[in-house]
Design a protein around this motif. Structure first.
Motif, PDB file in Angstrom:
ATOM      1  N   ARG A   1      -6.476  -5.693  -7.472  1.00  6.77           N
ATOM      2  CA  ARG A   1      -7.092  -5.951  -6.152  1.00  6.77           C
ATOM      3  C   ARG A   1      -6.666  -4.899  -5.134  1.00  6.77           C
ATOM      4  O   ARG A   1      -7.484  -4.389  -4.368  1.00  6.77           O
ATOM      5  CB  ARG A   1      -6.732  -7.353  -5.658  1.00  6.77           C
TER       6      ARG A   1
ATOM      7  N   LYS B   1      -8.885  -1.871  -3.140  1.00  6.41           N
ATOM      8  CA  LYS B   1      -8.868  -1.652  -1.686  1.00  6.41           C
ATOM      9  C   LYS B   1      -8.533  -0.197  -1.367  1.00  6.41           C
ATOM     10  O   LYS B   1      -9.205   0.445  -0.547  1.00  6.41           O
ATOM     11  CB  LYS B   1      -7.849  -2.597  -1.040  1.00  6.41           C
TER      12      LYS B   1
ATOM     13  N   GLU C   1       0.836  -1.204   0.000  1.00  4.89           N
ATOM     14  CA  GLU C   1       0.000   0.000   0.000  1.00  4.89           C
ATOM     15  C   GLU C   1       0.869   1.251   0.000  1.00  4.89           C
ATOM     16  O   GLU C   1       0.625   2.190  -0.770  1.00  4.89           O
ATOM     17  CB  GLU C   1      -0.926   0.001   1.224  1.00  4.89           C
TER      18      GLU C   1
END
Length: 153
Positions: free
Chosen positions: A82, A86, A49
């Motif tokens: 994916r 998120k 992230e």
């Protein structure tokens, strides 16, 4: 291994070279885990992230094609899709159709995503200093970076 088994022109590693090779091998395993553990503990953020937000913040306009972002983060396109979903759910990025290619998508950093990166950055910086730079003392950092980049390419 016995040096007699080597083909002509190949020489065994010296003790110092062997020590460097083994230390680099261990470092490649241990360092990412240590940095990830610190980031997850201190910021409840994965290294992936953080990497996505960092790459977007460093891009020309806060935007990158999803395929380029996946490559920059060393992820598969499906894995990036994916993760982007998120991060989009958190409001840290938005995905938009690519203007030049109707099949492509861009990831665009939002203000909330930039704020989240700025929040996480000091903890990540402290971790990088503790795990890397505190151990390099008087090394020539330019020469080290040049050597590491040469190895990576």
């Amino acid at each position: 291994m016995s040096a007699t088994a080597l083909p002509p022109g190949i020489t065994p590693l010296t003790a110092e070279e062997e020590a460097v090779m083994r230390a680099l091998g261990r470092l490649m395993l241990v360092l990412p885990r240590a940095l990830t553990t610190d980031l997850e503990r201190d910021q409840r953020m994965s290294a992936s992230e953080y990497s996505v937000l960092r790459h977007l913040s460093e891009s020309r306009d806060g935007s990158m094609r999803m395929s380029e972002l996946a490559q920059a983060c060393d992820m598969s396109l499906s894995g990036m899709t994916r993760l982007a979903a998120k991060l989009e759910a958190f409001g840290f990025l938005k995905r938009t159709k690519c203007d030049s290619d109707a099949r492509g998508w861009n990831a665009v950093l939002t203000e909330k995503g930039l704020d989240r990166l700025r929040e996480a950055w000091p903890a990540h910086l402290a971790s990088v200093r503790r795990h890397i730079f505190d151990h390099l003392d008087d090394l020539d950092l330019r020469a080290l970076a040049k050597a590491l980049n040469a190895m990576a390419s």
